[in-house]
Scaffold this active site. Structure first.
Site, PDB file in Angstrom:
ATOM      1  N   GLU A  45      35.776  32.892  47.344  1.00 17.35           N
ATOM      2  CA  GLU A  45      34.990  33.796  46.559  1.00 17.35           C
ATOM      3  C   GLU A  45      33.735  33.407  45.960  1.00 17.35           C
ATOM      4  O   GLU A  45      32.783  34.051  45.708  1.00 17.35           O
ATOM      5  CB  GLU A  45      36.028  34.223  45.431  1.00 17.35           C
ATOM      6  N   TYR A 101      34.063  38.464  37.862  1.00 18.89           N
ATOM      7  CA  TYR A 101      34.371  38.708  39.389  1.00 18.89           C
ATOM      8  C   TYR A 101      35.481  37.633  39.990  1.00 18.89           C
ATOM      9  O   TYR A 101      36.683  37.980  40.506  1.00 18.89           O
ATOM     10  CB  TYR A 101      33.203  38.921  40.325  1.00 18.89           C
ATOM     11  N   ASP A 118      32.319  44.092  42.497  1.00 19.18           N
ATOM     12  CA  ASP A 118      31.041  43.283  43.225  1.00 19.18           C
ATOM     13  C   ASP A 118      30.129  44.487  43.967  1.00 19.18           C
ATOM     14  O   ASP A 118      30.305  45.580  43.525  1.00 19.18           O
ATOM     15  CB  ASP A 118      31.511  42.546  44.103  1.00 19.18           C
TER      16      ASP A 118
END
Ligand code: SF4
Length: 370
Positions: A44, A127, A145
């Site tokens: 990520e 996020y 996102d």
């Protein structure tokens, strides 16, 4: 009570359609092979501001070298940056490295499974925290996102510009309302995958979309009007001059401060060309100011054009001959005289890598002549 922009039946239908589409259409990606919070975290971090196809080979090399938090925490920063070289946004790598040390020291090497504890780690924002908590630990946090914003914007014909952080809160609230709380990790990945594969930035594939019957922009034929974007200011151009200082077959490299743009990477001394200054004069002046050496210019090696997120760079690179002085740093944190064939051992910014070919070609010829 926050305003619901979709009714509960619509939300349920949207969740079901998305989840069953994802089951059948998800890409086989390396980080989806195992439910390991550390590996998902690394993925990520890499995927922020980077496309899957670009990130994948970096991810493969990175986890081969650092398969565990312990291995990452005990590595030297240079090695971490070297594996990140070319991926950009180097603060991500520095923060991940720092965070791994904290996880090792304070959490016995286990990625914290509590959203708020995890978010205290360097580089972990909303996020990353939502992605890791939902995908690895099944906790109900919705990710937002660029892909998610685009999908939501088109689904609801939302007026909020997707590139204006003042509206992130609105997108987060809507994402929270739509989240499927029994399968939050699958749902988050499904909506991001829909944005990547179907609801693409250009030419969305609406006919194939599993949620088209619920999509207001599709039903009103206004897909191309969304997402809304605020106009970006034109990015400035910076002209810089850089010198490869040659002394007894070795070249001088310096290391940037850890904080700031390209922090911790190695480079050649140089800097901005002043108004009215030639790039040759700027090169000699910058070398004097940055490392306190007197040099002569031997030749112009290359002009490099490179675009960063906030400015464009035009960089003149010169091969210089050392004349006198001892290195005294102002700004950089370290220096080394290295043999040109060692250059690939160090992490450099991409703009520097762009002239390695001519440098490797020029220096052996010069050494033969001397
Ligand atoms: S119908 Fe089209 S615009 Fe709407 S979510 Fe699907 S792909 Fe995006």
């Amino acid at each position: 009570m926050k305003k619901q922009i979709w009714d509960l039946d619509t939300i349920k239908k949207l969740q079901q359609n998305l989840l069953s589409w994802y089951q059948q259409n998800k890409r086989q990606l390396l980080w989806r092979e195992k439910n390991n919070p550390y590996l998902i975290w690394v993925a990520e971090v890499m995927l922020q501001q980077t496309q899957v196809s670009t990130a994948e080979p970096y991810y493969r090399r990175f986890i081969q070298r650092f398969p565990t938090v312990e291995r990452l925490a005990s590595a030297h920063l240079d090695e971490v940056l070297k594996l990140w070289e070319g991926l950009g946004y180097y603060a991500r790598a520095r923060n991940l490295h720092k965070a791994a040390k904290i996880v090792l020291d304070e959490y016995q090497g286990n990625v914290p499974d509590d959203y708020h504890s995890f978010k205290t780690l360097p580089g972990v924002g909303d996020y990353i925290a939502s992605a890791v908590m939902s995908i690895s630990f099944g906790q109900p946090y919705a990710v937002v996102d660029g892909n998610v914003k685009r999908v939501l914007s088109r689904l609801g014909t939302l007026p909020f510009p997707v590139n204006d952080t003042r509206f992130t809160k609105q997108y987060q609230q809507i994402a929270d309302q739509l989240l499927e709380r029994n399968h939050p990790g699958e749902y988050n990945q499904a909506i991001m995958e829909l944005g990547a594969l179907i609801c693409r930035p250009q030419k969305p594939l609406c006919e194939e979309c599993p949620v088209n019957e619920l999509c207001v922009s599709f039903l009103t034929n206004r897909q191309t009007e969304f997402p809304k974007r605020k106009q970006k200011a034109k990015i400035p151009t910076q002209k810089v001059s850089v010198g490869v200082v040659l002394k007894e077959g070795k070249v001088l490299i310096t290391r940037r401060k850890e904080n700031g743009l390209l922090g911790g990477l190695w480079e050649f001394p140089g800097g901005k060309i002043k108004v009215g200054e030639t790039s040759e004069d700027a090169c000699i002046r910058e070398i004097k100011e940055e490392v306190d050496l007197e040099v002569d210019i031997i030749s112009h090696l290359k002009r490099i054009y490179h675009t960063y997120s906030h400015f464009k760079l035009i960089m003149d690179v010169y091969l210089c001959e050392y004349k006198s002085g001892d290195v005294m740093l102002s700004g950089a944190t370290e220096y080394r005289w290295i043999h040109p064939n060692e250059i690939h051992k160090y992490p450099f910014p991409k703009a520097n890598i762009k002239f390695f070919d001519v440098l490797e070609d020029a220096i052996p010829r010069l050494n033969e002549q001397s």
